[in-house]
Design an enzyme around this catalytic site. Sequence first.
Site, short mmCIF file in Angstrom:
data_model
loop_
_atom_site.label_atom_id
_atom_site.label_comp_id
_atom_site.label_asym_id
_atom_site.label_seq_id
_atom_site.Cartn_x
_atom_site.Cartn_y
_atom_site.Cartn_z
N HIS A 51 0.81 -1.21 0.00
CA HIS A 51 0.00 0.00 0.00
C HIS A 51 0.85 1.27 0.00
CE1 HIS A 51 -3.96 -2.04 1.30
NE2 HIS A 51 -3.84 -1.93 0.01
N GLU A 81 -6.12 -6.94 -33.86
CA GLU A 81 -5.10 -7.46 -32.95
C GLU A 81 -4.73 -8.89 -33.30
OE1 GLU A 81 -6.58 -7.22 -28.91
OE2 GLU A 81 -8.59 -7.81 -29.49
N ASP A 83 -1.73 -7.29 -28.34
CA ASP A 83 -1.99 -8.64 -28.85
C ASP A 83 -1.43 -8.82 -30.24
OD1 ASP A 83 -3.24 -10.23 -26.88
OD2 ASP A 83 -4.99 -8.91 -26.97
N CYS A 142 -4.85 1.43 -29.89
CA CYS A 142 -5.16 1.45 -28.46
C CYS A 142 -4.22 0.55 -27.67
CB CYS A 142 -6.63 1.09 -28.21
SG CYS A 142 -7.05 -0.55 -28.78
C1 PEP Z 1 -4.25 -4.78 -27.17
O1 PEP Z 1 -4.25 -6.01 -27.33
O2 PEP Z 1 -3.37 -4.04 -27.62
C2 PEP Z 1 -5.33 -4.13 -26.41
C3 PEP Z 1 -5.45 -2.83 -26.36
O3 PEP Z 1 -6.16 -4.95 -25.72
P1 PEP Z 1 -5.80 -5.61 -24.31
O4 PEP Z 1 -4.43 -5.09 -23.91
O5 PEP Z 1 -6.89 -5.23 -23.39
O6 PEP Z 1 -5.77 -7.07 -24.67
MG MG Z 2 -6.04 -7.20 -26.82
#
Ligand code: PEP
Ligand code: MG
Length: 852
Positions: free
Chosen positions: A478, A714, A738, A785
Amino acid sequence: MTYTAPSAQTTAAGVSLLAPLSGRLVPIEKVPDPVFAEKMVGDGISIDPVSQSLLSPCDGEVVQLHPSCHAVTIKTAEGIEVLMHIGLDTVMLRGEGFDPKVKVGDRVRAGDPLIDFDADYVALHAKSLLTQIVISNSDQVAKFTPYSGNVTVGRDVILDLSLAGSDAVVTADSGVTVTSAPIIVPNPTGLHARPAAVLVNLAKKYKSNIRLKRGDKEVSARSVVGLMGLEVNHGDTVQLIADGSDADAAIAELSEALRSGLGEEGAKPLASPASVASLTAAAPPPRPRSDDPNLILGVAASPGVAVGYTYRLQHQDIRVTETAANPNQERRKLERAIEQAQAEIEALRAKVHGQADAGKAAIFAAHLELLEDPELTDTTTNLIDKGKSAAFAWKQAYTTQAEQLSQLKNELLAARANDLRDVGGRVLRILTGTSVEGVSYPDNCILLAEDLTPSDTATMERGKVLGFCTVGGGATSHVSILARAMDIPAIAGAEARITDLPDGTPVILDGSKGKLRLHPTLEEMERVRQKQARLKTRRQTELASAHLPAQTRDGHRIEVVANIANAEEAEKAVSLGGEGVGLLRSEFVFMERDSAPSEDEQTEIYSTIARILDGRPLIIRTLDVGGDKPLPYLPLPHEENPFLGVRGVRIGFDRPDILRTQLRAILRTSTHGNVKIMFPMIATLEDWRMAKTMLEEERQALGVAPIAAGIMVEVPSTAVSAEQFAKEVDFFSVGTNDLTQYTLAMDRGHPKLAPYVDGLNPAVLSLIGMAARAANANGKFCGICGGIGSDPQAIPILVGLGVTELSVSVPTIPSVKAQIREFSLNDCQRLAERALTLQSGAEVRDLMPMED
Ligand code: PEP
Ligand code: MG
């Protein structure tokens, strides 16, 4: 094969069991589950059922009905225990699909209904419908004669049993009584038939009389029924007791087996409870050590660099008087002290709420709970009743428990020892009237301590304490969490020699690397200070322009949005200039719960986020769990290759009820927000079309307007076929985490492969380029993302590849926007072209060297 049933009968020498279900008989050895096939539960027979009401195969008494209602045991007048287990792995269904018609203690006649079940539901959600009928006290049967073929429920005999001459009672040979340390049962669904059978099998190896104890109830460890009747749940504490000449060995083997889950999938060993004095401590993990006398290594607990002079913080050792004359008075003192401690902790909670974020203040909410922990208060009051003073009793109780917790192998639990010391010390100070010594921290100090408590951290003088380094704790403690929330660089788990350093020793603390450099030269210190000053100025500039759009020098606009998990992060994102949410990882809405959130609950959560975003785009990704990320209430079969198994959108196809509920919640939210939907793990056009059809069906049923629907890119196949996808979807968002693991065939979480799983590998960049090109050519947008969206070495290259939206981690929003403004689109395109010609991620990174 047609079966001619012999007539059912019970004679003095034997018992015949009637078919409890209609169906085909299967030899027990053929059941695809070693627990049954190897007769660990007992000998018997299995049925592949075609009926769905389990009837009693004999007269007798219901002696056990599993809480999940998938298994029941009837004890005959001869003492034979007939256990019926509907399906395989059906305990995971937690009662769903089963409707019991009896309760423990009921007397039944052959042919009476025991459990009705929904065969479709069970077949769909469990490993198999095969139903086992086994004799759990098989040692009482001299001969088993199973039948074969198809049988009709309540009419045909399935198994003849010849009884053994006498009751096979286990008697303990002479020897000692040995009791195990308390063990917390780690099995996700407790001691159901399978783990109970494994335990029984182990117990049978020993001559000793072995019992399992939960609370004040004890049963023989040789009885599956007894063990199941004990109703041991996940997290329950049990103890083994053995009497006999081999008691020691029995306890050693069985304890270990119980602790490690009796071979059951998903049963991660839990640490023993802190309240137990006999707890055996496991060696803590080895700490990093440095051979350089001027370099101390530890765990990176909170990022950032600090330059300053050491100051050692020591905790007071409060002395207490052992005995007291009036236990009643001592109890009242304890109550008052606990009340005062509650008030103080409440105040700290409010302070942290203001300084850091609300979530971190929850640490002090946990402290409030510790104050009420019955183990702690009961131990204390017991000691008080024996004539000890409240202070002595309390100190004894919390220090013993904290010490035991700190020895645990489970790092997360061990880290809670420090919380207990913090809370305990607070009450003790109040009890003894010891004032909190106001520590006067010197300027520019780097705090060194054996350990710091969350209270120390929360009350630190921020202007003077630049960083800290402790021997205790780890990245998950913590204190470390608070340090990160409060932006103080910190190292935990450092070499113990830090406590020998004289106050005032010059040091450079690197909280990102977990390194404390001693006696740097004045020039080195100055260099670091200058770099810090530069970073600070840069951060201020970035923050000042955080709310301006991100566009390249030549006016090419990039949308910078956030990856979030909850409403709190949405708020933070907006405050830092986030232009919306590019990825709401909706799995967080489903986690840490006992059941899936309802449509209304989800609508409420998504709507709250949409409200915070106030018209800015919100891309909600549908549930992305499965394989390596299970949900407790979602029974998923074990998979050899979870990353290649039923995960992401595939779960939604497997459990359309879950996906459709979520789709409805997202569609309902879309009526009052700028909501888009995104499907994870799309690998084929069929995947996309199936998901889109489900969305469209739900949309029409709800009668709401269409919403933009996109996919995560992905899986390499999707990037390669991006041109085809781009014609049908509304947008792409590349999940580089991914995409990298699947492109390079390297597990994204593998510690040894970590340095090589680089999204800047030219092969991955090439796939991103394909996705972006296809999207742009079809008038759609392509975002990122995955993690490299926030990576400064990747950003210009991604822009150059044609990506127009970056969904990044919340704190990096201002710096990502600022970095985009430094380049022209042309610069970015040149960098991207060059990157695609290089041979490794490292070479690509060299295109954009980082400041040291
Ligand atoms: C990714 O695979 O880049 C992604 C954004 O999804 P996650 O990391 O949640 O699998
Ligand atoms: Mg992913």
